[in-house]
Design a protein around this motif. Sequence first.
Motif, PDB file in Angstrom:
ATOM      1  N   ILE A 157       1.861  -3.345   3.744  1.00  0.00           N
ATOM      2  CA  ILE A 157       1.388  -2.344   4.700  1.00  0.00           C
ATOM      3  C   ILE A 157       1.617  -0.955   4.120  1.00  0.00           C
ATOM      4  CG2 ILE A 157       1.734  -3.826   6.721  1.00  0.00           C
ATOM      5  CD1 ILE A 157       4.393  -2.418   7.221  1.00  0.00           C
ATOM      6  N   THR A 158       1.099   0.049   4.780  1.00  0.00           N
ATOM      7  CA  THR A 158       1.149   1.412   4.243  1.00  0.00           C
ATOM      8  C   THR A 158       2.577   1.862   3.953  1.00  0.00           C
ATOM      9  OG1 THR A 158      -0.869   1.985   5.439  1.00  0.00           O
ATOM     10  CG2 THR A 158       0.503   3.796   4.669  1.00  0.00           C
ATOM     11  N   VAL A 159       3.506   1.602   4.877  1.00  0.00           N
ATOM     12  CA  VAL A 159       4.882   2.071   4.663  1.00  0.00           C
ATOM     13  C   VAL A 159       5.664   1.137   3.748  1.00  0.00           C
ATOM     14  CG1 VAL A 159       4.962   3.301   6.859  1.00  0.00           C
ATOM     15  CG2 VAL A 159       5.770   0.930   6.750  1.00  0.00           C
ATOM     16  N   SER A 160       5.102  -0.034   3.431  1.00  0.00           N
ATOM     17  CA  SER A 160       5.760  -0.976   2.530  1.00  0.00           C
ATOM     18  C   SER A 160       4.747  -1.547   1.540  1.00  0.00           C
ATOM     19  CB  SER A 160       6.403  -2.116   3.339  1.00  0.00           C
ATOM     20  OG  SER A 160       7.034  -3.051   2.473  1.00  0.00           O
ATOM     21  N   PRO A 161       4.237  -0.687   0.644  1.00  0.00           N
ATOM     22  CA  PRO A 161       3.171  -1.132  -0.261  1.00  0.00           C
ATOM     23  C   PRO A 161       3.647  -2.072  -1.349  1.00  0.00           C
ATOM     24  CG  PRO A 161       3.862   1.079  -0.823  1.00  0.00           C
ATOM     25  CD  PRO A 161       4.585   0.734   0.440  1.00  0.00           C
ATOM     26  N   GLU A 162       4.958  -2.184  -1.550  1.00  0.00           N
ATOM     27  CA  GLU A 162       5.487  -2.980  -2.650  1.00  0.00           C
ATOM     28  C   GLU A 162       6.132  -4.274  -2.200  1.00  0.00           C
ATOM     29  OE1 GLU A 162       9.131  -0.506  -1.521  1.00  0.00           O
ATOM     30  OE2 GLU A 162       6.999  -0.618  -1.112  1.00  0.00           O
ATOM     31  N   TYR A 163       6.112  -4.531  -0.889  1.00  0.00           N
ATOM     32  CA  TYR A 163       6.897  -5.669  -0.404  1.00  0.00           C
ATOM     33  C   TYR A 163       6.201  -6.296   0.794  1.00  0.00           C
ATOM     34  CZ  TYR A 163      11.386  -8.184  -0.086  1.00  0.00           C
ATOM     35  OH  TYR A 163      12.379  -9.149  -0.125  1.00  0.00           O
ATOM     36  N   GLY A 164       5.956  -7.605   0.697  1.00  0.00           N
ATOM     37  CA  GLY A 164       5.423  -8.346   1.829  1.00  0.00           C
ATOM     38  C   GLY A 164       6.569  -8.843   2.695  1.00  0.00           C
ATOM     39  N   LEU A 165       6.599 -10.127   2.979  1.00  0.00           N
ATOM     40  CA  LEU A 165       7.700 -10.723   3.741  1.00  0.00           C
ATOM     41  C   LEU A 165       8.500 -11.610   2.786  1.00  0.00           C
ATOM     42  CD1 LEU A 165       5.844 -11.683   7.060  1.00  0.00           C
ATOM     43  CD2 LEU A 165       6.846  -9.489   6.380  1.00  0.00           C
ATOM     44  N   GLY A 166       9.538 -11.018   2.203  1.00  0.00           N
ATOM     45  CA  GLY A 166      10.338 -11.740   1.218  1.00  0.00           C
ATOM     46  C   GLY A 166       9.666 -11.867  -0.130  1.00  0.00           C
ATOM     47  N   LEU A 167       8.678 -11.044  -0.394  1.00  0.00           N
ATOM     48  CA  LEU A 167       7.885 -11.156  -1.616  1.00  0.00           C
ATOM     49  C   LEU A 167       7.632  -9.777  -2.210  1.00  0.00           C
ATOM     50  CD1 LEU A 167       6.450 -13.626  -3.053  1.00  0.00           C
ATOM     51  CD2 LEU A 167       4.357 -12.786  -2.010  1.00  0.00           C
ATOM     52  N   ARG A 168       8.048  -9.578  -3.469  1.00  0.00           N
ATOM     53  CA  ARG A 168       7.766  -8.338  -4.177  1.00  0.00           C
ATOM     54  C   ARG A 168       6.401  -8.398  -4.852  1.00  0.00           C
ATOM     55  NH1 ARG A 168      11.758  -4.802  -4.400  1.00  0.00           N
ATOM     56  NH2 ARG A 168      13.948  -5.421  -4.467  1.00  0.00           N
ATOM     57  N   VAL A 169       5.817  -7.229  -5.048  1.00  0.00           N
ATOM     58  CA  VAL A 169       4.561  -7.088  -5.785  1.00  0.00           C
ATOM     59  C   VAL A 169       4.814  -6.088  -6.901  1.00  0.00           C
ATOM     60  CG1 VAL A 169       2.132  -6.450  -5.642  1.00  0.00           C
ATOM     61  CG2 VAL A 169       3.267  -7.468  -3.636  1.00  0.00           C
ATOM     62  N   LEU A 170       4.649  -6.507  -8.151  1.00  0.00           N
ATOM     63  CA  LEU A 170       4.971  -5.641  -9.279  1.00  0.00           C
ATOM     64  C   LEU A 170       3.818  -5.570 -10.266  1.00  0.00           C
ATOM     65  CD1 LEU A 170       8.638  -6.726 -10.140  1.00  0.00           C
ATOM     66  CD2 LEU A 170       7.919  -4.661  -8.938  1.00  0.00           C
ATOM     67  N   PRO A 171       3.640  -4.413 -10.893  1.00  0.00           N
ATOM     68  CA  PRO A 171       2.619  -4.290 -11.927  1.00  0.00           C
ATOM     69  C   PRO A 171       3.164  -4.705 -13.283  1.00  0.00           C
ATOM     70  CG  PRO A 171       3.672  -2.191 -11.603  1.00  0.00           C
ATOM     71  CD  PRO A 171       4.347  -3.147 -10.654  1.00  0.00           C
ATOM     72  N   THR A 172       2.276  -4.922 -14.213  1.00  0.00           N
ATOM     73  CA  THR A 172       2.644  -5.125 -15.606  1.00  0.00           C
ATOM     74  C   THR A 172       1.910  -4.092 -16.449  1.00  0.00           C
ATOM     75  OG1 THR A 172       0.834  -6.697 -15.945  1.00  0.00           O
ATOM     76  CG2 THR A 172       2.966  -7.607 -15.276  1.00  0.00           C
ATOM     77  N   THR A 173       2.312  -3.940 -17.678  1.00  0.00           N
ATOM     78  CA  THR A 173       1.693  -2.929 -18.531  1.00  0.00           C
ATOM     79  C   THR A 173       0.261  -3.292 -18.903  1.00  0.00           C
ATOM     80  OG1 THR A 173       2.586  -3.996 -20.520  1.00  0.00           O
ATOM     81  CG2 THR A 173       3.898  -2.225 -19.526  1.00  0.00           C
ATOM     82  N   CYS A 174      -0.096  -4.564 -18.766  1.00  0.00           N
ATOM     83  CA  CYS A 174      -1.461  -4.979 -19.119  1.00  0.00           C
ATOM     84  C   CYS A 174      -2.372  -5.055 -17.902  1.00  0.00           C
ATOM     85  CB  CYS A 174      -1.438  -6.317 -19.855  1.00  0.00           C
ATOM     86  SG  CYS A 174      -0.569  -7.632 -18.977  1.00  0.00           S
ATOM     87  N   GLY A 175      -1.936  -4.500 -16.765  1.00  0.00           N
ATOM     88  CA  GLY A 175      -2.798  -4.391 -15.605  1.00  0.00           C
ATOM     89  C   GLY A 175      -2.766  -5.564 -14.652  1.00  0.00           C
ATOM     90  N   LYS A 176      -1.983  -6.590 -14.951  1.00  0.00           N
ATOM     91  CA  LYS A 176      -1.858  -7.710 -14.025  1.00  0.00           C
ATOM     92  C   LYS A 176      -0.880  -7.357 -12.913  1.00  0.00           C
ATOM     93  CE  LYS A 176      -2.561 -11.282 -17.528  1.00  0.00           C
ATOM     94  NZ  LYS A 176      -2.302 -10.501 -18.735  1.00  0.00           N
ATOM     95  N   THR A 177      -0.980  -8.085 -11.816  1.00  0.00           N
ATOM     96  CA  THR A 177      -0.001  -8.001 -10.755  1.00  0.00           C
ATOM     97  C   THR A 177       0.739  -9.329 -10.696  1.00  0.00           C
ATOM     98  OG1 THR A 177      -1.353  -6.485  -9.449  1.00  0.00           O
ATOM     99  CG2 THR A 177       0.324  -7.705  -8.265  1.00  0.00           C
ATOM    100  N   ILE A 178       2.054  -9.263 -10.549  1.00  0.00           N
ATOM    101  CA  ILE A 178       2.850 -10.477 -10.408  1.00  0.00           C
ATOM    102  C   ILE A 178       3.597 -10.407  -9.081  1.00  0.00           C
ATOM    103  CG2 ILE A 178       3.070 -10.954 -12.868  1.00  0.00           C
ATOM    104  CD1 ILE A 178       5.802  -9.571 -12.840  1.00  0.00           C
ATOM    105  N   ILE A 179       3.839 -11.571  -8.503  1.00  0.00           N
ATOM    106  CA  ILE A 179       4.532 -11.638  -7.225  1.00  0.00           C
ATOM    107  C   ILE A 179       5.766 -12.521  -7.366  1.00  0.00           C
ATOM    108  CG2 ILE A 179       2.468 -11.190  -5.856  1.00  0.00           C
ATOM    109  CD1 ILE A 179       2.259 -14.189  -5.327  1.00  0.00           C
ATOM    110  N   GLY A 180       6.798 -12.199  -6.598  1.00  0.00           N
ATOM    111  CA  GLY A 180       8.032 -12.973  -6.657  1.00  0.00           C
ATOM    112  C   GLY A 180       9.204 -12.136  -6.200  1.00  0.00           C
TER     113      GLY A 180
END
Length: 361
Positions: free
Chosen positions: A291-314
Motif C-alpha cells: 500500500i502507499t504507506v507501506s510500499p516495501e512490505y506486504g503481510l509478512g513479505l518483503r519486496v526488494l529490488p536487485t541491480t539487474c531490475g528483478k524484484t524478489i520477495i521473501g
Amino acid sequence: MRKSSLAAAVGIVTVGAVLVAGAPAAASPSKMQAAIDTLVRDGGVVGAQVKLTANGREQNLRAGVAKIDGDRPVPESGNFRIGSVTKQFTATVLLQLAGEGKIALDEPVKTYLPGLLPKEDKITSRMILQHTAGIPNYTNMIETGGEGYLENQKRRFTDQEIVDIALAKPLDFEPGTKFSYSNTGYVVAGMLIKAVTGNTWQSEVTKRIAKPLGLRDTSAPQYSTGIPGPNAHGYVKTKDGFADVTRLSPSIAGAGGAMISSTADLTTYMSALLGGRLLKPAQFAEMKKTITVSPEYGLGLRVLPTTCGKTIIGHTGGIPGWLTASFTTPDGKVKLAASVNEKEETDIELFHKMVDVAFCG
C-alpha cells in the motif's frame, strides 16, 4: 528481530501493488562461491551456507567454519536460527485463519485481544502484519545485539512482558498512517493466533506448516536454548573478544523471530507458498499486496529490488549470532536460502551483494 535490516540498506521497487520480475537467472557456482567467500573474509562472519535453486537445479555452497577456533566447515545444510524470517510463518498462519473465516484482517484487534493495545478500536490485524499499527518496537528499548545482549541471552520473556515493555511508550503514530518495522507487532500476532485458536503460535506453525510440508529441521521453540541437529556457532563481539550465543532463550524474539530451520526447509516453504499449498489465492494475494504507506512490505513479505531490475520477495532475519535471507522470484523459478553465523554484526552491504549475485549472476 534485529534493529537494522536488509531493506534499510537498499531502495524498494514496486509498480503499484504488482510485483515485477525479469527473466529467471542465477549466479554460476563460481560467482556465487566468490560472493560467499568475500562475505566470510570481509563481512564479520564466521561461516556461511547457501542453497540456490534455479530452474530446478540446486546448488549447495558454503564457506568458513562452524566455530571461531575450529576447523570444521559450516554444515552444508545445517540448522540455524532464522530470526525475522519467522514472520513469514506467523503471517501465513494468520492468513490461513483469515481464509477459514476465523479472523478478519480488517477487524479491530480488540475483537480478539480486548484491552491489550491503545487505540484498540483502530488497530487491525492487517496493520499488525504490515507494520502500520504504530506499535513501538521493543528491540529499540532492550539490548538485542552486541555485548549488552548477554544480559538477556538466557532470560525467559513472556509475550505480555514484551508488549508491556514496548507500550511503556505511546504509539509511534496514528494507526494506518505510516510504516515502521515493529517486532512487537509480531509478538502481538502470535498472541492473536492463540486468542483465535486456543493454541500457541508455535503449535499452530508446527501443525499447519512444518508437519504437512515435512520440514524436519524446522521448529518453533519457546524457551529451549539449543539448536537441534548439525549447526554452526554464532557469536557477538565483546570488549574481551567474542561471546558464544549459540544457546539462547528464543523467547526474546517470539512470533517475530524465534524459529529454527535449514536452507532446505526454507526452500521447501517458499515453493509451497508460491505453489498454493499453504494459502488460498485470495489470501496469498493479500500477503503480496503493498500500500502507499507501506510500499516495501506486504503481510509478512518483503519486496526488494536487485541491480539487474528483478524484484524478489521473501524476508531477512537477524538474531544474535545469525543473519538469514530467504527470497524467491515471484514465479518461483529462482530461490535463495542463506544463513551466516556471525562473530559481529554482518556487513549488510556485503550480505546484500551476496543476495543480489544469487539472482543477477
